[in-house]
Write a protein that holds these residues in place. Structure first.
Motif, short mmCIF file in Angstrom:
data_model
loop_
_atom_site.label_atom_id
_atom_site.label_comp_id
_atom_site.label_asym_id
_atom_site.label_seq_id
_atom_site.Cartn_x
_atom_site.Cartn_y
_atom_site.Cartn_z
N ILE A 165 0.84 -1.21 0.00
CA ILE A 165 0.00 0.00 0.00
C ILE A 165 0.88 1.27 0.00
O ILE A 165 0.47 2.31 -0.51
CB ILE A 165 -0.99 -0.01 1.20
N GLN A 166 2.12 1.14 0.51
CA GLN A 166 3.04 2.28 0.53
C GLN A 166 3.30 2.81 -0.89
O GLN A 166 3.52 4.01 -1.08
CB GLN A 166 4.35 1.86 1.22
N GLU A 167 3.24 1.90 -1.88
CA GLU A 167 3.46 2.32 -3.28
C GLU A 167 2.46 3.42 -3.67
O GLU A 167 2.78 4.35 -4.39
CB GLU A 167 3.28 1.14 -4.25
N LEU A 168 1.22 3.28 -3.19
CA LEU A 168 0.19 4.29 -3.51
C LEU A 168 0.50 5.60 -2.82
O LEU A 168 0.38 6.68 -3.42
CB LEU A 168 -1.19 3.83 -3.05
N TYR A 169 0.89 5.50 -1.53
CA TYR A 169 1.19 6.73 -0.78
C TYR A 169 2.36 7.47 -1.44
O TYR A 169 2.37 8.70 -1.52
CB TYR A 169 1.56 6.41 0.68
N ASP A 170 3.36 6.70 -1.94
CA ASP A 170 4.54 7.34 -2.56
C ASP A 170 4.17 7.98 -3.90
O ASP A 170 4.59 9.09 -4.21
CB ASP A 170 5.65 6.29 -2.79
N GLU A 171 3.34 7.25 -4.69
CA GLU A 171 3.03 7.77 -6.04
C GLU A 171 2.09 8.98 -5.98
O GLU A 171 2.19 9.88 -6.81
CB GLU A 171 2.40 6.66 -6.88
N PHE A 172 1.19 8.97 -4.99
CA PHE A 172 0.22 10.08 -4.91
C PHE A 172 0.47 10.87 -3.62
O PHE A 172 -0.36 10.89 -2.71
CB PHE A 172 -1.21 9.52 -4.99
N GLY A 173 1.65 11.49 -3.59
CA GLY A 173 2.11 12.16 -2.37
C GLY A 173 1.21 13.31 -1.93
O GLY A 173 1.15 13.64 -0.74
N ASP A 174 0.49 13.95 -2.86
CA ASP A 174 -0.37 15.08 -2.50
C ASP A 174 -1.71 14.62 -1.94
O ASP A 174 -2.46 15.44 -1.38
CB ASP A 174 -0.68 15.94 -3.74
N LEU A 292 -15.95 -2.07 6.28
CA LEU A 292 -16.39 -0.74 5.86
C LEU A 292 -16.02 0.20 7.00
O LEU A 292 -16.79 0.38 7.94
CB LEU A 292 -17.90 -0.78 5.62
N GLU A 293 -14.81 0.73 6.94
CA GLU A 293 -14.35 1.59 8.05
C GLU A 293 -13.24 2.51 7.59
O GLU A 293 -12.56 2.26 6.61
CB GLU A 293 -13.90 0.75 9.25
N LYS A 294 -13.09 3.57 8.38
CA LYS A 294 -12.10 4.60 8.09
C LYS A 294 -10.93 4.40 9.04
O LYS A 294 -11.12 4.22 10.24
CB LYS A 294 -12.82 5.93 8.36
N GLN A 295 -9.69 4.44 8.49
CA GLN A 295 -8.51 4.23 9.32
C GLN A 295 -7.56 5.40 9.12
O GLN A 295 -7.34 5.83 7.99
CB GLN A 295 -7.83 2.92 8.86
N LYS A 296 -7.01 5.91 10.21
CA LYS A 296 -6.03 7.01 10.08
C LYS A 296 -4.65 6.38 9.97
O LYS A 296 -4.28 5.53 10.79
CB LYS A 296 -6.15 7.93 11.31
N VAL A 297 -3.89 6.75 8.96
CA VAL A 297 -2.54 6.20 8.77
C VAL A 297 -1.61 7.40 8.66
O VAL A 297 -1.50 8.02 7.61
CB VAL A 297 -2.46 5.36 7.47
N GLY A 298 -0.96 7.77 9.76
CA GLY A 298 -0.14 8.99 9.78
C GLY A 298 -1.04 10.19 9.52
O GLY A 298 -2.07 10.36 10.17
N HIS A 299 -0.69 11.01 8.50
CA HIS A 299 -1.53 12.17 8.20
C HIS A 299 -2.58 11.85 7.14
O HIS A 299 -3.34 12.71 6.71
CB HIS A 299 -0.65 13.35 7.73
N ARG A 300 -2.60 10.57 6.70
CA ARG A 300 -3.56 10.18 5.64
C ARG A 300 -4.71 9.38 6.23
O ARG A 300 -4.66 8.91 7.36
CB ARG A 300 -2.86 9.28 4.61
N TYR A 301 -5.73 9.18 5.39
CA TYR A 301 -6.85 8.30 5.76
C TYR A 301 -6.94 7.19 4.73
O TYR A 301 -6.79 7.43 3.52
CB TYR A 301 -8.17 9.06 5.77
N LEU A 302 -7.21 5.99 5.24
CA LEU A 302 -7.46 4.85 4.36
C LEU A 302 -8.87 4.36 4.70
O LEU A 302 -9.13 3.94 5.83
CB LEU A 302 -6.41 3.75 4.62
N VAL A 303 -9.77 4.47 3.73
CA VAL A 303 -11.16 4.04 3.96
C VAL A 303 -11.32 2.67 3.31
O VAL A 303 -11.12 2.52 2.10
CB VAL A 303 -12.17 5.06 3.37
N HIS A 304 -11.64 1.68 4.13
CA HIS A 304 -11.75 0.31 3.63
C HIS A 304 -13.18 -0.02 3.19
O HIS A 304 -14.13 0.29 3.91
CB HIS A 304 -11.34 -0.69 4.72
N ALA A 305 -13.29 -0.68 2.05
CA ALA A 305 -14.60 -1.11 1.54
C ALA A 305 -14.37 -2.38 0.70
O ALA A 305 -14.27 -2.30 -0.52
CB ALA A 305 -15.23 0.00 0.68
#
Ligand SMILES: Cc1cc2nc3c(=O)[nH]c(=O)nc-3n(C[C@H](O)[C@H](O)[C@H](O)COP(=O)(O)OP(=O)(O)OC[C@H]3O[C@@H](n4cnc5c(N)ncnc54)[C@H](O)[C@@H]3O)c2cc1C
Length: 338
Positions: A165-174, A292-305
């Motif tokens: 999942i880190q690949e996504l955070y790195d590619e879409f840094g904004d 179906l839940e929202k997770q805080k990962v550092g300063h980002r959010y990962l919403v699972h569905a």
């Protein structure tokens, strides 16, 4: 960058990822979908392409789950009304119960119109039978329709497989908000590795015949007959094979599905029907229920569905609306806590 200018990144472009994308775009968010499989693909690991798919109000649901299914029905019915070529068809459903249903088992009467109880049953073998209107979705038509809708609203599809999942955070840094709609992906993706996710193999028979009736048996045998009126075929099922992932057709299942369907509705399915094809696909199973839940990962959010198993179409737009509400909560917190 303002909150609404940032892209929301959705991992997965099955019915769950696509309905989430469409719903977010309709609300004015920017969306990119990243996925190994896209609408139009035919791969057994892309469950959405192979579903029946009948909207059917399942039993033993909480009020919230009933509502998620209700929202999906409304949206599919609306697509049917607006565009008769979109891949959604209106059908009549006959449902037979091995045991007399409770009022709660029949909760869908509030959703499906023209409900009536049946006096004469196919074989008299069932405790109860009823009939009502519903919708079937033909995935090979509906998924490309959804892709068009998403692209015309400004959404973008990016074909890519990720291992971590880190690949996504790195590619879409904004980006600040990521949605995990990767089906059974969380069993295998580093950074998520969900031990409750499992592949659930399904195998269906397509036969050449025409009917506007879907038929289901609720009880001892998991049997359904789902018409695809736009394609002149009928889907017979079903079978659940948890943790099995082989793509070879199991002939004993083909025979058994035809036998069960013939017993259930002999006037639709003959003893020896003309077979138009066999479907093999992997449902995204999850022990317990879907996530179906929202997770805080550092300063980002990962919403699972993910993890909708055999009910992804029935829950799709309901899940999408819920994900959208979760993202609007994040927007509200971000834009008001100065
Ligand atoms: C035979 C059969 C009959 C069915 N009948 C019905 C029915 O009648 N009614 C009903 O409601 N449901 C039915 N279903 C269930 C329904 O098909 C699924 O619940 C639904 O399709 C799940 O959608 P999804 O988007 O979560 O998963 P999928 O369609 O599997 O999509 C997952 C997405 O995530 C992507 N992805 C996963 N891992 C990665 C990765 N590592 N990197 C990049 N991308 C990744 C994939 O490429 C894909 O785009 C049926 C299923 C089957 C197999």
């Amino acid at each position: 960058m303002a909150f609404h200018d940032k892209d929301i990144i959705i991992l997965g472009a099955g019915i769950i990822g696509c309905t989430i994308a469409r719903t977010l775009l309709e609300k004015g968010f920017n969306v990119k979908l990243v996925a190994k499989h896209l609408p139009g693909d035919e791969d057994i690991w892309y469950a959405s392409n192979w579903a029946g798919a009948l909207w059917h109000g399942a039993r033993d649901l909480s009020a919230n789950y009933k509502y998620l299914q209700t929202v999906s029905y409304r949206r599919f019915m609306n697509d049917y009304k607006m565009d008769k070529t979109c891949g959604v068809c209106k059908v009549r459903v006959q449902e037979y119960f091995d045991e007399y249903p409770s009022d709660d088992d029949l909760w869908f009467r509030a959703v499906n119109s023209n409900y009536e109880e049946l006096e004469s049953h196919y074989s008299g073998n069932y405790a109860f039978g009823c009939e009502f209107d519903s919708v079937v979705i033909e995935p090979p038509r509906y998924l490309p329709f959804l892709k068009n809708q998403i692209e015309s609203l400004g959404g973008q599809f990016i074909r890519k497989e990720i291992k971590d999942i880190q690949e996504l955070y790195d590619e879409f840094g904004d980006s600040m908000i990521f949605v995990n709609a990767s089906g059974v992906g969380p069993k295998y993706i580093k950074g998520i590795f969900d031990p409750d996710s499992y592949p659930n193999r399904g195998q269906n028979v397509l036969i050449k015949t025409r009917t506007d009736y879907a038929v289901r048996r609720a009880g001892k045998e998991y049997t359904y007959i789902i018409p695809r009126p736009m394609s002149g075929v009928v889907v017979l099922g079903g079978v659940n094979q948890p943790d099995q992932t082989h793509s070879e057709v199991d002939e004993s299942i083909v025979k058994d599905e035809i036998r069960r369907a013939h017993e259930l509705a002999p006037d639709i399915v003959s003893e020896d029907p003309e077979i138009a094809g066999i479907i093999v696909a992997i449902r995204p199973g999850r022990k317990g229920t879907f996530r179906l839940e929202k997770q805080k990962v550092g300063h980002r959010y990962l919403v699972h569905a993910y993890g909708t198993n055999g009910k992804g179409y029935a829950y799709s737009y309901g899940i999408a609306h819920d994900v959208c509400s979760k993202i609007e909560e994040i927007e509200r917190d971000c834009c008001t806590s100065v």
